[in-house]
Design a protein around this motif. Structure first.
Motif, PDB file in Angstrom:
ATOM      1  N   ARG A 215      14.233 -15.654  -9.901  1.00 49.36           N
ATOM      2  CA  ARG A 215      12.889 -15.181 -10.210  1.00 49.36           C
ATOM      3  C   ARG A 215      12.294 -14.369  -9.065  1.00 49.36           C
ATOM      4  N   VAL A 216      11.306 -13.555  -9.454  1.00 47.32           N
ATOM      5  CA  VAL A 216      10.617 -12.676  -8.512  1.00 47.32           C
ATOM      6  C   VAL A 216       9.122 -12.937  -8.615  1.00 47.32           C
ATOM      7  N   VAL A 217       8.435 -12.921  -7.484  1.00 46.39           N
ATOM      8  CA  VAL A 217       6.996 -13.147  -7.482  1.00 46.39           C
ATOM      9  C   VAL A 217       6.296 -12.032  -8.256  1.00 46.39           C
ATOM     10  N   SER A 218       5.236 -12.397  -8.949  1.00 45.09           N
ATOM     11  CA  SER A 218       4.499 -11.432  -9.760  1.00 45.09           C
ATOM     12  C   SER A 218       3.769 -10.418  -8.890  1.00 45.09           C
ATOM     13  N   GLY A 219       3.603  -9.227  -9.450  1.00 45.42           N
ATOM     14  CA  GLY A 219       2.801  -8.191  -8.791  1.00 45.42           C
ATOM     15  C   GLY A 219       1.425  -8.049  -9.394  1.00 45.42           C
ATOM     16  N   VAL A 220       1.116  -8.842 -10.438  1.00 44.06           N
ATOM     17  CA  VAL A 220      -0.180  -8.817 -11.107  1.00 44.06           C
ATOM     18  C   VAL A 220      -0.798 -10.191 -10.974  1.00 44.06           C
ATOM     19  N   PRO A 221      -1.926 -10.335 -10.299  1.00 45.28           N
ATOM     20  CA  PRO A 221      -2.507 -11.663 -10.097  1.00 45.28           C
ATOM     21  C   PRO A 221      -2.701 -12.415 -11.408  1.00 45.28           C
ATOM     22  N   GLY A 222      -2.269 -13.688 -11.419  1.00 45.07           N
ATOM     23  CA  GLY A 222      -2.459 -14.536 -12.583  1.00 45.07           C
ATOM     24  C   GLY A 222      -1.474 -14.333 -13.694  1.00 45.07           C
ATOM     25  N   SER A 223      -0.535 -13.400 -13.514  1.00 48.52           N
ATOM     26  CA  SER A 223       0.430 -13.050 -14.551  1.00 48.52           C
ATOM     27  C   SER A 223       1.833 -13.344 -14.050  1.00 48.52           C
ATOM     28  N   ALA A 224       2.825 -13.199 -14.953  1.00 41.26           N
ATOM     29  CA  ALA A 224       4.226 -13.304 -14.560  1.00 41.26           C
ATOM     30  C   ALA A 224       4.861 -11.933 -14.401  1.00 41.26           C
ATOM     31  N   ALA A 225       4.101 -10.855 -14.612  1.00 38.93           N
ATOM     32  CA  ALA A 225       4.657  -9.506 -14.612  1.00 38.93           C
ATOM     33  C   ALA A 225       5.053  -9.077 -13.199  1.00 38.93           C
ATOM     34  N   VAL A 226       6.265  -8.585 -13.059  1.00 42.70           N
ATOM     35  CA  VAL A 226       6.795  -8.142 -11.769  1.00 42.70           C
ATOM     36  C   VAL A 226       6.487  -6.657 -11.581  1.00 42.70           C
ATOM     37  N   ASP A 227       6.109  -6.293 -10.379  1.00 45.08           N
ATOM     38  CA  ASP A 227       5.837  -4.897 -10.037  1.00 45.08           C
ATOM     39  C   ASP A 227       7.133  -4.246  -9.569  1.00 45.08           C
TER      40      ASP A 227
ATOM     41  N   GLU B 182     -25.040  11.459  -6.777  1.00 44.20           N
ATOM     42  CA  GLU B 182     -25.331  11.372  -5.344  1.00 44.20           C
ATOM     43  C   GLU B 182     -24.572  10.217  -4.681  1.00 44.20           C
ATOM     44  N   VAL B 183     -24.287   9.164  -5.459  1.00 44.42           N
ATOM     45  CA  VAL B 183     -23.557   8.015  -4.915  1.00 44.42           C
ATOM     46  C   VAL B 183     -22.085   8.366  -4.728  1.00 44.42           C
ATOM     47  N   GLY B 184     -21.613   9.339  -5.480  1.00 41.07           N
ATOM     48  CA  GLY B 184     -20.227   9.783  -5.334  1.00 41.07           C
ATOM     49  C   GLY B 184     -19.334   9.279  -6.450  1.00 41.07           C
ATOM     50  N   ASN B 185     -18.118   9.786  -6.455  1.00 38.56           N
ATOM     51  CA  ASN B 185     -17.154   9.387  -7.472  1.00 38.56           C
ATOM     52  C   ASN B 185     -16.817   7.908  -7.346  1.00 38.56           C
ATOM     53  N   ARG B 186     -16.531   7.338  -8.495  1.00 38.13           N
ATOM     54  CA  ARG B 186     -16.009   5.971  -8.480  1.00 38.13           C
ATOM     55  C   ARG B 186     -14.509   6.009  -8.194  1.00 38.13           C
ATOM     56  N   GLY B 187     -13.979   4.870  -7.881  1.00 42.01           N
ATOM     57  CA  GLY B 187     -12.550   4.753  -7.642  1.00 42.01           C
ATOM     58  C   GLY B 187     -12.281   3.661  -6.641  1.00 42.01           C
ATOM     59  N   SER B 188     -11.010   3.463  -6.359  1.00 46.90           N
ATOM     60  CA  SER B 188     -10.631   2.398  -5.433  1.00 46.90           C
ATOM     61  C   SER B 188      -9.342   2.778  -4.725  1.00 46.90           C
ATOM     62  N   THR B 189      -9.142   2.159  -3.601  1.00 49.93           N
ATOM     63  CA  THR B 189      -7.871   2.228  -2.892  1.00 49.93           C
ATOM     64  C   THR B 189      -7.349   0.817  -2.743  1.00 49.93           C
ATOM     65  N   ALA B 190      -6.159   0.582  -3.259  1.00 48.64           N
ATOM     66  CA  ALA B 190      -5.569  -0.751  -3.227  1.00 48.64           C
ATOM     67  C   ALA B 190      -4.348  -0.746  -2.316  1.00 48.64           C
ATOM     68  N   GLU B 191      -4.312  -1.689  -1.398  1.00 51.98           N
ATOM     69  CA  GLU B 191      -3.158  -1.881  -0.517  1.00 51.98           C
ATOM     70  C   GLU B 191      -2.486  -3.185  -0.932  1.00 51.98           C
ATOM     71  N   ARG B 192      -1.216  -3.090  -1.359  1.00 51.96           N
ATOM     72  CA  ARG B 192      -0.481  -4.277  -1.799  1.00 51.96           C
ATOM     73  C   ARG B 192       0.711  -4.511  -0.881  1.00 51.96           C
ATOM     74  N   ASP B 193       0.906  -5.772  -0.530  1.00 51.19           N
ATOM     75  CA  ASP B 193       2.063  -6.166   0.269  1.00 51.19           C
ATOM     76  C   ASP B 193       2.803  -7.270  -0.473  1.00 51.19           C
ATOM     77  N   THR B 194       4.082  -7.046  -0.722  1.00 58.62           N
ATOM     78  CA  THR B 194       4.910  -8.036  -1.403  1.00 58.62           C
ATOM     79  C   THR B 194       6.062  -8.414  -0.488  1.00 58.62           C
ATOM     80  N   PHE B 195       6.238  -9.717  -0.321  1.00 62.80           N
ATOM     81  CA  PHE B 195       7.314 -10.241   0.515  1.00 62.80           C
ATOM     82  C   PHE B 195       8.106 -11.257  -0.298  1.00 62.80           C
ATOM     83  N   ARG B 196       9.426 -11.197  -0.200  1.00 63.58           N
ATOM     84  CA  ARG B 196      10.277 -12.149  -0.901  1.00 63.58           C
ATOM     85  C   ARG B 196      11.495 -12.459  -0.052  1.00 63.58           C
ATOM     86  N   LEU B 197      11.814 -13.740   0.043  1.00 62.83           N
ATOM     87  CA  LEU B 197      13.002 -14.169   0.764  1.00 62.83           C
ATOM     88  C   LEU B 197      13.701 -15.245  -0.048  1.00 62.83           C
ATOM     89  N   ALA B 198      14.975 -15.045  -0.291  1.00 63.58           N
ATOM     90  CA  ALA B 198      15.817 -16.037  -0.959  1.00 63.58           C
ATOM     91  C   ALA B 198      16.979 -16.360  -0.030  1.00 63.58           C
TER      92      ALA B 198
END
Length: 964
Positions: A121-133, A400-416
């Motif tokens: 198995r691989v750790v999920s990439g979506v919080p709360g889900s089993a979906a792998v990124d 005036e507030v500017g465009n909406r949007g986000s920047t997401a930084e994801r870190d995934t670590f796995r060791l078997a």
């Protein structure tokens, strides 16, 4: 980010405890013929063509010749795959997990497709889900990918209801391989950069080895404005008018009524401002006498989000002696994704519960006018809510507030890591796996609702200068805000109301397991095979937005924190029993069976099993069949999510068109809502304006009382490998019938189903999910849908059936060698059941689930040249049948045309150590079908289903591989 990735990479290398040596090696470049491999779906060794379950294999050469930056890009060409819930081209509007790359076998949902690395198995990439990124798995480190379709929970546990994607990493690699490429679309965007290094060494006796891989890739943005189909806001003419003949006809422009200069509603009408600051009538999309006053959101939206990845992977095997060895595999991935969309659309109902903004404030018992409210508006408003103060409504784009949007930084670590070996002819393996995914997301473009309310309530100061009426707010830095006209908000007011957002997520997976396998004794037809094992697993996930977002006080989605965990202990047993061998009409006959029992901390005990036969009446023909019961326990989101806000699109209000005298159960139910009656009284029939259509919200919530779901799958197939016929010795043919039915499926109540059931559908309990705006909202919006909620339950059913066919052939043709492989899927059935007793909602043949899909791969190698092509076919597809039912149209009666995509790559071996390759994707620039706003399947900003079809167009790339 690069420094962080390299530092983590160095720590992983140290786990190997050896120095990497370099020697000459290079990956295969020609498309291989189908080979026999260890089967995915069994712990007992079995060749590919002898698997009782359908299995398709993609090799490292297939990956290299696709030019794919991400494994998802290649897998989506396989006809067994459905439309992924998240990809780079359909997630710009996602409030979390934008740019994640998921896969969905059989269109049964990403949480029913289990993704493995080397069978674990691989750790999920979506919080709360089993979906792998799949962003976290470097493509150049993959040896092959095995796609097992059909239930496999007995072998691998929960989530393998639709099947398994098993990613096998390279091993025993010697030397260094460097691969670099650049590319982009013919429109000058979607810029691609890729660099990878794979290196490894093996001991002199071949018993020990270590490998490493470093990869970097970046895919640039594609903006809506840069494609003709999506450059201007539009909406389905047929969806607006109810004329089915115009469903694919766009009303263009169909601009937003939330404009940067503001729309202001007084007692008798509305107005806006021109560029000079003069009040003018509202004309959102323009007229023969007036230019449009609306806003083109497509100018700022993104079709494909820019994604940057750093990947490091390593693996090693250390021989302790001739019978035992230690192994490890690790990977670290750092991914950065940026979303971008238009400035926030703010309405006065985001600030005040009733949407009414006071133009005055009581000071010492007297109503004092807000000096920022223009005389033009002040003269046209009155006290509409009875509080003694004049009121108005407004909508405004917060440019005036500017465009909406986000920047997401994801870190995934796995060791078997673990031990494996042989003890008295029994193979064993014990292992431990730890994985974690962390995401830090920063977003902008929202406003602080509480501060905005204070800033709207201004009074004259001692010198006549406007100041905030509330003394406490003034002490906290309140600055009056002017919302009337273009660029009216001052920098100081913007700073006061601005509300940057954040999101922190953590997902962890811990796994300890072991297995043994062997052949305890011989039967007349061969050795009896047995495998048994035990696994313990713990999953945890948390998602924590900033405080304003949690409370819904940033005028956006109210998203409370989610956290939860579960444990499971499982044991499995598998056997392979040879029954007949070398008999008349039975070259071989075997039975394969497996059972797994689990104990979950959430749902209690579960049981999965499968059984299958494989029968070869003659050497070249094999018949196979399996029957399986698979289980899926609910994930953390499904169990523990508190109500979180969403903004659904594509909904049709059943009350539209109802009049005071129209007859029917639907009409009676609609008129029971006071707001609907007020709207009818004002307009003659219940009608919706543009803001109503674009302003529906709702809340999604979990259910801690969920139980597991059970999927029953059946596959029956034939494998033809005519090795006894010399002219066909390189030919392989398979055909498999599949059927999967899921009972007690975990589903979220479909919003359109809730609407249709509440209003004349005979089930008023669904009315609890629906909130309409009150009569006081005014003639334009009274009775319109404000919230439509959805809850998770075990109440649904889900299933599909169809036929898979694969054909492969490879042989010398002319001066070179030709390889060909065809995979084809015909979908016979696909359905959802939203609630017990409800009718099936069929989805086979609908957009995203075409009845016919195919992929054809061709390769011709001649001397130093190797030309490959890939053709993907998506058959004709219909609009959603529920949507068509609202137009009194039969299911499947309104379709988009079939689409064919062609990719080519030419490789030239400049010399033994250097390969130059050039490729083109979507070579004939096939356009995506116009699934425009207002139609089901639309991806916001793309004006098509960007998860199913290519919204970008023709793309080129050039690369170089160097072997040392």
């Amino acid at each position: 980010m690069l420094e962080k990735a390299l530092a983590r990479s160095i720590r992983l290398i140290c786990l190997g405890g050896v120095t990497l040596g370099m020697s000459a090696a290079f990956a295969q470049t020609a498309t291989p013929e189908i080979q026999k491999v260890t089967v995915t779906g069994s712990r007992i060794s079995s060749p590919n063509a002898e698997s009782p379950s359908p299995l398709q294999v993609l090799s490292s050469a297939d990956i290299a010749q696709s030019g794919a930056t991400n494994l998802q890009e290649l897998l989506l060409e396989n006809p067994t795959m459905g439309t992924p819930s998240i990809s780079r081209t359909n997630s710009n509007f996602s409030t979390a997990s934008a740019g994640v790359a998921t896969v969905d076998l059989r269109n049964l949902g990403v949480d029913r497709t289990l993704v493995l690395i080397n069978g674990r198995r691989v750790v999920s990439g979506v919080p709360g889900s089993a979906a792998v990124d799949l962003n976290t798995i470097p493509t150049d480190f993959i040896e092959r990918v095995e796609l097992l379709t059909g239930g496999a929970s007995a072998t691998y546990g929960s989530d393998a209801v639709a099947g398994v994607v098993n990613i096998i990493l390279k091993k025993n690699f010697n030397g260094v391989l460097a691969d670099a490429s650049v590319g982009g679309s013919e429109q000058g965007d979607d810029a691609k950069r890729k660099l990878s290094l794979t290196f490894g060494t093996t001991s002199a006796d071949g018993a020990s080895n270590i490998m490493g891989h470093f990869g970097y890739s970046r895919q640039g943005a594609v903006f809506s404005k840069d494609r003709d189909i999506s450059a201007v806001d539009q909406y389905s003419e047929g969806a607006l008018t109810g004329n089915a003949a115009d469903l694919f006809k766009p009303r263009r422009p169909y601009l937003s009524g939330y404009a940067p200069q503001g729309y202001f509603y007084h007692d008798t009408g509305s107005y806006t401002y021109d560029a000079a600051g003069n009040p003018i009538p509202v004309s959102t999309n323009g007229s023969a006498t007036q230019a449009p006053t609306g806003y083109n959101r497509s100018e700022f939206r993104t079709i494909a989000v820019p994604t940057e990845r750093y990947n490091f992977a390593t693996s090693g095997n250390l021989a302790l002696n001739e019978n035992h060895s230690a192994f490890f595999e690790g990977n670290y991935a750092s991914t950065s994704v940026t979303t971008k969309l238009e400035p926030f659309a703010l309405g006065s109902d985001d600030i005040y519960a009733n949407g009414q903004v006071p133009a005055e404030t009581f000071v010492n018992g007297a109503a004092v006018r807000n000096p920022l409210v223009p005389q033009y508006l002040y003269d046209r408003i009155s006290d509409t809510d009875g509080d003694g103060l004049r009121d108005y409504f407004f909508t405004r784009r917060m440019a005036e507030v500017g465009n909406r949007g986000s920047t997401a930084e994801r870190d995934t670590f796995r060791l078997a890591t673990g031990l494996k070996g042989t003890i008295k002819d029994w193979n064993y393996e014990v292992y431990g796996v730890y994985g974690s995914t962390k995401e830090a997301q920063a977003s902008g473009g929202q406003v602080n609702v509480l501060n905005f309310r204070n800033a709207l309530q201004a009074v004259p100061g001692a010198d006549g200068t406007p100041m905030c009426a509330d003394a406490t707010a003034r002490a906290q830095g309140c600055v009056p805000i002017n919302v009337f006209g273009f660029n009216a908000i001052s920098p100081a007011a913007f700073k006061y109301v601005n509300a940057p957002g954040s999101l922190e997520t953590v997902t962890t997976q811990k796994l300890i397991g072991g297995s043994i396998s062997g052949e305890p004794f011989q039967l007349p037809a061969g050795a009896l095979g047995i495998a048994a094992g035990y696994e313990w697993r713990k999953e945890f996930s948390s998602s924590t937005p900033d405080a304003l977002t949690q409370a819904g006080l940033n005028a956006g989605n109210a998203t409370p924190p989610t956290a939860g965990e579960f444990e499971v202990k499982e044991a499995f047993l598998e056997t392979r029993i040879p029954i007949l061998k070398d008999k008349a009409f039975a070259k071989s006959l075997s039975f394969l069976g497996a059972v797994r029992v689990g104990d979950y901390s959430t749902v209690g005990n579960t049981t999965s099993w499968n059984g299958g036969f494989e029968w070869s009446p003659v050497q070249d023909i094999k018949l196979r069949a399996t029957r399986a019961l698979s289980t899926r326990a609910p994930n953390i989101n499904e169990l523990f999510s508190p109500p979180s806000q969403d903004f659904p699109s594509g909904l049709k209000d059943p009350c539209e068109g109802v009049t005071a005298t129209s007859a029917g159960a639907r009409d009676d139910a609609c008129r029971a809502a006071p707001g609907v009656n007020a709207n009818i009284a004002a307009n003659g029939a219940f009608s919706l304006n543009q803001s109503d259509l674009q302003g529906v919200s709702g809340f999604n919530r979990g259910n801690p009382g969920l139980g597991e779901e059970e999927g029953r799958s059946t596959t029956v197939g034939i494998v033809v490998t005519p090795r006894s016929i010399p002219s066909l010795s390189k030919f392989t043919f398979t055909a498999d019938y599949f059927k999967i039915d899921i009972e007690d499926a975990i589903v979220s109540t479909p919003r359109q189903y809730a609407l249709d059931s509440c209003y004349g559908g005979g089930n008023t309990s669904f009315c609890n999910f629906i909130t309409r705006r009150p009569a006081a909202a005014g003639a334009n919006s009274a009775g319109s849908l404000e919230f439509i909620d959805s809850a998770v339950s075990n109440s649904g059913g889900l299933g599909t059936k169809g036929v898979d066919v694969t054909v492969a052939w490879a042989d010398k043709v002319g001066p070179g060698r030709l390889n060909a492989r065809l995979a084809y899927t015909h979908l016979l059935d696909g359905y959802d059941i939203p609630l017990p007793g409800a009718e099936r909602d069929p989805w086979e043949g609908e957009i995203g689930a075409a009845k016919d899909k195919a992929s054809l791969s061709l390769g011709y190698k001649w001397g130093a040249f190797n030309l490959t092509s890939s053709t993907t076919y998506i058959g004709k597809s219909a609009l959603d049948n529920v949507f068509l039912g609202d137009f009194d149209l039969a299911p499947g009666s309104v379709k988009v045309k079939e689409k064919v995509y062609n990719d080519f790559q030419l490789t030239y071996a400049m010399r033994k150590e250097v390969d130059l390759y050039v490729g083109v994707d979507n070579a004939f620039n096939t356009k995506a079908p116009p699934i425009i706003s207002g139609l089901p399947g639309n991806t916001t900003g793309a004006e098509t289903d960007a998860g199913t079809y290519d919204p970008i167009g023709r793309r080129y790339y050039l690369g170089l591989r160097v072997k040392m």
